[in-house]
Scaffold this active site. Sequence first.
Site, mmCIF file in Angstrom:
data_model
loop_
_atom_site.group_PDB
_atom_site.id
_atom_site.type_symbol
_atom_site.label_atom_id
_atom_site.label_comp_id
_atom_site.label_asym_id
_atom_site.label_seq_id
_atom_site.Cartn_x
_atom_site.Cartn_y
_atom_site.Cartn_z
ATOM 1 N N THR A 1 47.837 35.262 37.027
ATOM 2 C CA THR A 1 47.170 33.962 37.038
ATOM 3 C C THR A 1 46.109 33.906 35.953
ATOM 4 O O THR A 1 45.470 34.906 35.649
ATOM 5 C CB THR A 1 46.488 33.701 38.399
ATOM 6 O OG1 THR A 1 45.450 34.661 38.598
ATOM 7 C CG2 THR A 1 47.484 33.756 39.534
ATOM 8 N N ARG B 1 46.139 48.200 34.970
ATOM 9 C CA ARG B 1 45.415 48.795 33.840
ATOM 10 C C ARG B 1 44.106 49.443 34.279
ATOM 11 O O ARG B 1 43.291 49.831 33.447
ATOM 12 C CB ARG B 1 45.152 47.716 32.781
ATOM 13 C CG ARG B 1 46.447 47.156 32.206
ATOM 14 C CD ARG B 1 46.223 45.915 31.397
ATOM 15 N NE ARG B 1 45.946 44.788 32.288
ATOM 16 C CZ ARG B 1 45.805 43.531 31.885
ATOM 17 N NH1 ARG B 1 45.904 43.238 30.599
ATOM 18 N NH2 ARG B 1 45.552 42.570 32.748
ATOM 19 N N HIS C 1 41.138 41.326 32.351
ATOM 20 C CA HIS C 1 42.251 41.782 33.187
ATOM 21 C C HIS C 1 42.456 40.880 34.409
ATOM 22 O O HIS C 1 43.478 40.982 35.075
ATOM 23 C CB HIS C 1 42.049 43.233 33.616
ATOM 24 C CG HIS C 1 42.236 44.198 32.487
ATOM 25 N ND1 HIS C 1 42.150 45.553 32.665
ATOM 26 C CD2 HIS C 1 42.507 44.016 31.169
ATOM 27 C CE1 HIS C 1 42.351 46.164 31.501
ATOM 28 N NE2 HIS C 1 42.565 45.236 30.586
#
Length: 168
Positions: free
Chosen positions: A78, A140, A12
């Site tokens: 990124t 998330r 993530h």
Amino acid sequence: MMLMQFGQFLDHDISFTPEVNLDSGKFNCCNSPGLSPECFAIEIPQPDPAFPESCHEFVRSTPHCSSPDVRQQLNAITAYVDGSMIYGSDSVVANSLRELTKGLMKTDWNGQSQLPRTKPCPAAYGSSPLAKQFLGGDRRVNENPGLQSLHTLFVREHNRYVQTQEEA
């Protein structure tokens, strides 16, 4: 088990593939199969005890516009290991997670050093539309308790480190 959650936590930090928004209130892949190349209707033979519906929508990821011939995937954050899942990938998210004094990240919920909470959000990324959600650098954060725990640990460790540096 925690190694799996740490892998997800790290993932993530470096990847987020957005899905095509089909405006689901007006368009349904199952009701209009073949209408959009971004949508695939998965037919489910009935009776099926796990899936009572006879169709499940599958929406493709958002393509990158630079290649007209080959569909390329798009990363919305990124691709660096930079802690963006803790601190956010843009200034709006980053500022919403910070106290903006003494370098501390926002915490506290019911007097505990927990992640801040936000308004209920629509069911997506594993979240429930029924309750307030934890707020983290990556949206998330609410996918599962193990992931929430890692987000909480890293925010607590950030604040612990900042406080020890201030005392020194």
